[in-house]
Structure formats: C-alpha cells, structure tokens
Design a protein around this motif. Structure first.
Motif, short mmCIF file in Angstrom:
data_model
loop_
_atom_site.label_atom_id
_atom_site.label_comp_id
_atom_site.label_asym_id
_atom_site.label_seq_id
_atom_site.Cartn_x
_atom_site.Cartn_y
_atom_site.Cartn_z
N SER A 230 36.39 39.43 34.23
CA SER A 230 37.08 39.74 32.98
C SER A 230 38.25 40.67 33.28
O SER A 230 38.37 41.19 34.40
CB SER A 230 36.12 40.39 31.98
N VAL A 231 39.10 40.88 32.30
CA VAL A 231 40.20 41.83 32.46
C VAL A 231 39.64 43.23 32.24
O VAL A 231 39.15 43.56 31.15
CB VAL A 231 41.34 41.54 31.46
N VAL A 232 39.67 44.06 33.28
CA VAL A 232 39.04 45.38 33.22
C VAL A 232 40.05 46.49 32.96
O VAL A 232 39.68 47.66 32.87
CB VAL A 232 38.27 45.68 34.53
N SER A 233 41.32 46.11 32.81
CA SER A 233 42.37 47.12 32.66
C SER A 233 42.82 47.34 31.23
O SER A 233 43.53 48.32 30.94
CB SER A 233 43.58 46.73 33.51
N ASN A 234 42.45 46.46 30.30
CA ASN A 234 42.92 46.58 28.92
C ASN A 234 42.56 47.94 28.32
O ASN A 234 41.40 48.36 28.34
CB ASN A 234 42.34 45.47 28.04
N ASN A 271 43.93 54.16 35.60
CA ASN A 271 42.59 54.73 35.70
C ASN A 271 41.62 53.78 35.01
O ASN A 271 41.59 53.69 33.78
CB ASN A 271 42.55 56.11 35.05
N LEU A 272 40.83 53.06 35.78
CA LEU A 272 39.91 52.07 35.22
C LEU A 272 38.66 52.72 34.62
O LEU A 272 37.84 52.05 34.01
CB LEU A 272 39.49 51.07 36.31
N GLY A 345 38.29 41.64 37.24
CA GLY A 345 37.13 41.94 38.09
C GLY A 345 35.90 42.18 37.26
O GLY A 345 35.72 41.61 36.18
N ILE A 346 35.03 43.06 37.75
CA ILE A 346 33.79 43.42 37.06
C ILE A 346 33.69 44.93 37.03
O ILE A 346 33.91 45.59 38.05
CB ILE A 346 32.55 42.88 37.80
N GLU A 347 33.34 45.49 35.88
CA GLU A 347 33.19 46.94 35.80
C GLU A 347 31.72 47.33 35.70
O GLU A 347 30.90 46.60 35.13
CB GLU A 347 33.98 47.50 34.63
#
Length: 383
Positions: A230-234, A271-272, A345-347
């Motif tokens: 998924s998009v992990v930066s939004n 900063n994720l 990626g994956i968080e």
C-alpha cells in the motif's frame, strides 16, 4: 493467583530455570534504572526468556513512559521485525490460513484445518472455494481422499489480482498414490493467487453407505503468503531544503500542487512514523524537470543510515523491501519539479511487532497468548 491456563507456561519456565532466573534478575534490575531506559532492558529479558510472564507485564508499563523516545523503541524492535519477515518468506502450509467454503461440502473447513477430519459431498457434482488472506504463491497441492470417493474429473481455477479465474490444473496433471484413502499430488503455478476454485465431476459412491460421491480427508496447499503493498507515505510529515517550495503537497493526491527545488542541489525528507518495509518510491515529475542525480538515504530510529545512488529512469526507484522510518531524497543537477511522491510498502507499528514476538513464543499457549495480545493492544503508545 493466575488462572489454570497459565500452568503450562509456568511448567515451561520451570523446565529451564537458569534462563528463567536470569530473566527475572534482569526484570528486577530494570526497577533500579531510569524510566526511559526500562523498555530496552525488559525487551532484552523477553528475548532471552519469553515465558517469564512478569517481564511482559513490566514491559507494557515501560512502553507507556512519557520520556521513552520512539526512535529508541523502533531501533530495539527492528531485529524482531527482521526475523519475523524472514520466517514469512519460508514455505508453509498456507491452506491452514485460507477460508474454505462450499455449497456441496457442508463442513468444508475440515479439509484444510489440519485436523484430518473428513469433509463430505453427497451430490454428483461438487465445488469448493479457498480464499487466502493475502496473495499466495502456490508451490504444491496434496489431496487425501476418503475411501475411494474421489472425482474422476476436476478443474482447478486460480484468481489473480485482475479478479478473473484462470484454469491452472485438471485431473490430468495429478500424480496418484494408492487406491483407497489415497493421495493426489499437483504442482503449483507462478501466478500470485487470491482464490482457488475447484469444480469436481464423476465422483464415486462410498463403499459403506453409498451416499457420498466426494470425500476429502485433507487438502494441503504449500507455498507463501505474499505481502499486501500500500502507499505508506500519504499524510506523513515532510521537510525540505530551504529554497524549495510546496513540500506540503508532495504527498497528497493532488497533482496540481507542485514541489519546486529552486536550486541545483535540494532535498526532502519523509517521516513514515512507523517502521516500513519499502518496496519502491514513485516520483511524478513535471515534463523535462527531472534532476540529473538522486541519492536516497534511510534509517530506522537511531540505527545506522543506509545510502545509495538511484539509477535512471527516476520514475520508480526500487527499495527491495528494506526497512525505514525516515527517507531522505537528495537531488542534484537541473531544476527538479515534482507533482508528487508515493512510497509503497508495508508499515508495522511497534505494538504490532511486539505481537509478532508473542505469537512466536506463545503459539502453544493460546489463552495466555490472547491475554498478552489484548494487553498489548491496550498499551497507551503510538508511533
């Protein structure tokens, strides 16, 4: 006094008194140090000997200390995440995690739950559906039939990410061993699979009561359950170089908002917040406004920083599932203008990683495991 379901854990602890005593000494020593240092010491104790339940109780309290730095927590938990991800890449019986349904087999889940209990179908044609919790790589399939109630013909379909079923195997592909309570073996396929549908025909009535056409004692599918990206930066915080403008629009979905470097040398940092296994970084450039060079550096918490020079084209830069919390992208040459950036990626939250640790250690002790999982969910902590 602990409930009776704690007794097997206590027995496990007593079977290795040396490690239990050492973990208890570490736990008691943690009471004498600064509150913000307790988490690291207690996490070490839980790694040394996870069956000291009192360590987990103190560890949860230590995680709620206001002065505990999130960078420290993430650095401490990173080895647990890495070991968990390595285990996830090993072949396993993925049918145990599938949801199995059927209009014909009234007890379809029995064939995949590992108990060896038989699922029966009394109709002349039968079908069943397996749905995996994430896209699966299927390496092999093994049936054990009940008696001789095996289909003479069957078709096996797989559904990928496009939502369409594709015929992947038939009875012509099987290798059979035996003739009664016998086995069928099939090879897997390359396509990542979300669902498997099996349609059966021409069954054979059982020799006992003459009512069952298809009987499956076990359906064992081996392979891998793949990560769901998924998009992990939004919506994550971004800072950027002094002369640049528009950093607030870098991670939104609006391509009309532009980030401009306004300099030959510039940078921005994402900063994720949580530890992320990053598959790639996608850049949306304004035509003709790419830099000549991109250097990417990343790290988790206060751990070591990794740096590499990206190769063109700069539309999507692979990260090979390396772990990161902070990502710094340095640009040089030209005058770069970006419509947006997406980190895929994956968080993993810190509490989720702690639960991985509990899952591994307490798998044989289901009730205690559930109690620990619920306690971790209730910790007042956010990444």
């Amino acid at each position: 006094m602990r409930p009776s379901y704690f007794f097997p854990v206590m027995e496990r602890a007593q079977s290795n008194l040396d490690e239990y005593r050492l973990s208890e000494k570490i736990r008691l020593a943690a009471k004498l140090i600064a509150p913000e240092d307790k988490f690291e010491v207690l996490e070490d104790a839980s790694t040394l000997f996870p069956y000291n339940f009192a360590v987990w109780v103190d560890l949860e309290k230590a995680m709620e200390v206001p002065t505990l730095e999130k960078d420290v927590v993430q650095s401490i938990l990173l080895p647990t995440l890495h070991s968990t991800r390595e285990l996830q890449q090993e072949e396993s019986v993925i049918s145990l995690k599938a949801t199995t349904t059927s209009a014909c087999f009234s007890n379809a889940m029995k064939m995949t739950d590992g108990t060896g209990a038989t699922a029966y179908c009394k109709k002349t044609t039968g079908a069943l559906l397996l749905e995996f919790p994430s896209p699966a790589t299927v390496n092999s399939i093994k049936f054990q039939w009940w008696g001789w109630s095996k289909p003479n013909e069957y078709d096996m379909y797989a559904m990928g990410s496009d939502g369409e079923y594709v015929l992947v195997r038939t009875q012509e592909d099987e290798r059979v061993e035996g003739w009664f309570n016998h086995y069928s073996f099939l090879e897997g396929w390359k396509m990542k699979t979300n669902k498997i549908k099996i349609e059966m025909r021409d069954g054979k009535l059982d020799p006992w009561n003459g009512k069952t056409y298809f009987g499956i004692r076990a359906l064992i599918i081996k392979g891998l359950l793949n990560d769901v990206m998924s998009v992990v930066s939004n919506g994550k915080p971004v800072t950027s170089s002094e002369l640049s403008t528009g950093s607030n629009g870098l991670l939104d979905e609006d391509e009309d908002t532009l980030w401009m470097a306004n300099s030959e040398d510039s940078w921005f940092e994402i900063n994720l917040r949580k530890i992320c296994a990053v598959e790639d970084i996608a850049f949306s450039w304004v035509d003709g406004a790419q830099p000549q060079n991109i250097t990417i550096s990343y790290q988790v918490g206060d751990g070591p920083e990794t740096e590499f020079v990206a190769e063109q084209p700069f539309d999507k830069v692979p990260m090979d599932m390396d772990t990161s919390v902070t990502l710094r992208i340095a640009l040089s040459g030209g005058n770069p203008i970006l419509r947006g950036v997406k980190v895929c990626g994956i968080e993993y939250s810190s509490k989720q990683i702690l639960k991985f640790k509990v899952e591994k250690a307490y798998k044989p002790f289901q009730q205690v495991k559930n109690k620990l999982m619920n306690s971790i969910d209730g910790i007042n902590y956010t990444d």
